[in-house]
Design a protein around this motif. Structure first.
Motif, mmCIF file in Angstrom:
data_model
loop_
_atom_site.group_PDB
_atom_site.id
_atom_site.type_symbol
_atom_site.label_atom_id
_atom_site.label_comp_id
_atom_site.label_asym_id
_atom_site.label_seq_id
_atom_site.Cartn_x
_atom_site.Cartn_y
_atom_site.Cartn_z
ATOM 1 N N ASP A 246 0.807 -1.218 0.000
ATOM 2 C CA ASP A 246 0.000 0.000 0.000
ATOM 3 C C ASP A 246 0.847 1.278 0.000
ATOM 4 N N ARG A 247 2.157 1.149 -0.139
ATOM 5 C CA ARG A 247 3.047 2.297 0.050
ATOM 6 C C ARG A 247 3.477 2.989 -1.240
ATOM 7 N N ASP A 248 2.800 2.719 -2.351
ATOM 8 C CA ASP A 248 3.212 3.359 -3.602
ATOM 9 C C ASP A 248 3.049 4.882 -3.591
ATOM 10 N N PRO A 249 1.978 5.444 -3.009
ATOM 11 C CA PRO A 249 1.909 6.912 -2.968
ATOM 12 C C PRO A 249 3.090 7.535 -2.220
ATOM 13 N N GLY A 250 3.470 6.937 -1.097
ATOM 14 C CA GLY A 250 4.633 7.450 -0.368
ATOM 15 C C GLY A 250 5.918 7.270 -1.144
ATOM 16 N N SER A 251 6.021 6.144 -1.850
ATOM 17 C CA SER A 251 7.202 5.907 -2.693
ATOM 18 C C SER A 251 7.324 6.994 -3.755
ATOM 19 N N LEU A 252 6.194 7.323 -4.394
ATOM 20 C CA LEU A 252 6.195 8.379 -5.408
ATOM 21 C C LEU A 252 6.627 9.717 -4.817
ATOM 22 N N ALA A 253 6.131 10.037 -3.628
ATOM 23 C CA ALA A 253 6.491 11.313 -3.010
ATOM 24 C C ALA A 253 7.997 11.413 -2.793
ATOM 25 N N ILE A 254 8.592 10.340 -2.259
ATOM 26 C CA ILE A 254 10.033 10.348 -2.015
ATOM 27 C C ILE A 254 10.799 10.438 -3.330
ATOM 28 N N HIS A 255 10.380 9.670 -4.307
ATOM 29 C CA HIS A 255 11.137 9.617 -5.557
ATOM 30 C C HIS A 255 10.992 10.895 -6.383
ATOM 31 N N LEU A 256 9.845 11.546 -6.326
ATOM 32 C CA LEU A 256 9.715 12.845 -6.994
ATOM 33 C C LEU A 256 10.627 13.873 -6.331
ATOM 34 N N HIS A 257 10.702 13.823 -5.009
ATOM 35 C CA HIS A 257 11.643 14.691 -4.289
ATOM 36 C C HIS A 257 13.068 14.419 -4.766
ATOM 37 N N ALA A 258 13.439 13.131 -4.857
ATOM 38 C CA ALA A 258 14.793 12.773 -5.280
ATOM 39 C C ALA A 258 15.088 13.291 -6.683
ATOM 40 N N ALA A 259 14.101 13.180 -7.581
ATOM 41 C CA ALA A 259 14.286 13.689 -8.947
ATOM 42 C C ALA A 259 14.524 15.186 -8.945
ATOM 43 N N ARG A 260 13.774 15.913 -8.112
ATOM 44 C CA ARG A 260 13.965 17.367 -8.038
ATOM 45 C C ARG A 260 15.345 17.712 -7.488
ATOM 46 N N GLN A 261 15.924 16.802 -6.703
ATOM 47 C CA GLN A 261 17.250 17.043 -6.138
ATOM 48 C C GLN A 261 18.379 16.605 -7.063
ATOM 49 N N GLY A 262 18.020 16.066 -8.232
ATOM 50 C CA GLY A 262 19.041 15.715 -9.208
ATOM 51 C C GLY A 262 19.330 14.242 -9.367
ATOM 52 N N ALA A 263 18.556 13.367 -8.705
ATOM 53 C CA ALA A 263 18.772 11.939 -8.872
ATOM 54 C C ALA A 263 18.593 11.539 -10.332
ATOM 55 N N ALA A 264 19.419 10.615 -10.798
ATOM 56 C CA ALA A 264 19.360 10.159 -12.182
ATOM 57 C C ALA A 264 18.402 8.988 -12.354
ATOM 58 N N LEU A 265 18.195 8.220 -11.276
ATOM 59 C CA LEU A 265 17.362 7.024 -11.333
ATOM 60 C C LEU A 265 16.615 6.849 -10.026
ATOM 61 N N VAL A 266 15.421 6.278 -10.125
ATOM 62 C CA VAL A 266 14.707 5.806 -8.940
ATOM 63 C C VAL A 266 14.298 4.360 -9.200
#
Length: 288
Positions: A246-266
């Motif tokens: 059930d944690r996909d919405p939270g996963s998306l929130a973290i990974h969108l944050h990571a993308a905004r910080q410059g992450a190349a992959l999630v």
């Protein structure tokens, strides 16, 4: 938007010949789809254990626009028990053989040099090592094959890593380890590396949050950065979601944050949803 690159010393899907190597380049943040060929992974154990099911999921993720697939034959969830080499190979090799000509990058999530060697010979392109290439033999396998590698930070081992993990300065220590290991790997012949701070691997909630907030500092370095928080316990701690599935919405929130910080992959279980969300975020952030 930053351009990221991985180098291989053999032909790979999407790669262009650059001198004696093949280079894959992309902009922004892309998705590494999780394909666990195990009966006991923490959120989807058994779902892709049958070969046909694994292949159907892989094709679905590829059609959705996933950048690469990460195939695993041994669970590394907290408290997990190791499996022997033969068992791990029996789980992953049929998947690799079936997908090697599918036109998508194939990563193999393994801690064993013997498994990495066999997987690369079978058609995999990249090794994702949660032990961070600490084993010199794993480093040698990747270097000899000319394969890129993902270096992850983990304190301890899967069976014990969540037993009171401790750091003086978690961001400085994890980033320092990753930079040092990345430099060593490249100097020893690995053509290219990805750095992963290892969210949930020997870290408390506070450690994980500090690392996620410090993602920008790691992405300013020379190597692409992977953030892998999909369905992890951190999301339960933050949002009271006891069931991993059930944690996909939270996963998306973290990974969108990571993308905004410059992450190349999630790295994500809900891979298609991540591709969609990242495309929308890119459009919103693009200059008009």
């Amino acid at each position: 938007m930053r351009t990221h690159r991985l180098t291989f010393r053999f032909p790979v899907p999407g790669g262009e010949r650059v001198g004696g190597a093949w280079e894959v380049a992309w902009q922004g943040c892309r998705v590494m789809g999780i394909l666990n060929a195990t009966p006991d992974s923490f959120s989807d154990g058994g779902r892709h254990y049958a070969l046909q099911s694994a292949l159907e999921t892989a094709k679905h993720m590829q059609r959705a626009g996933v950048f690469m697939l990460d195939i695993g034959g041994e669970s590394t969830r907290p408290g997990s028990e190791p499996v022997d080499t033969a068992t791990e190979l029996d789980r992953i090799l049929p998947v690799i053989h079936a997908l090697k000509d599918a036109g998508i990058l194939l990563s193999v999530d393994t801690m064993k040099p013997e498994v990495a060697y066999a997987a690369l010979n079978a058609g995999a392109h990249l090794i994702n090592d949660v032990t961070g290439l600490r084993n010199p033999e794993m480093l040698r396998v990747c270097a000899d094959a000319g394969a890129a590698a993902c270096i992850m930070h983990m304190q301890g081992e899967p069976r014990t890593m969540q037993h009171n993990p401790a750091y003086g300065d978690v961001v400085a220590e994890v980033h320092g380890f990753l930079r040092e290991q990345g430099a060593k790997a490249v100097s020893d012949g690995v053509p290219s590396v990805i750095l992963d701070p290892g969210i949930g691997f020997g870290k408390t909630k506070e450690h994980n949050l500090a690392l996620l907030r410090g993602t920008r500092a790691l992405t300013l370095g020379d190597h692409p950065v992977l953030i892998a928080a999909s369905r992890k316990r951190l999301i339960d701690y933050l949002a009271s979601v006891p069931e991993a599935a059930d944690r996909d919405p939270g996963s998306l929130a973290i990974h969108l944050h990571a993308a905004r910080q410059g992450a190349a992959l999630v790295r994500a279980h809900a891979a298609a949803e991540h591709v969609q969300a990242l495309r929308v975020q890119d459009a919103l952030m693009a200059e008009g």
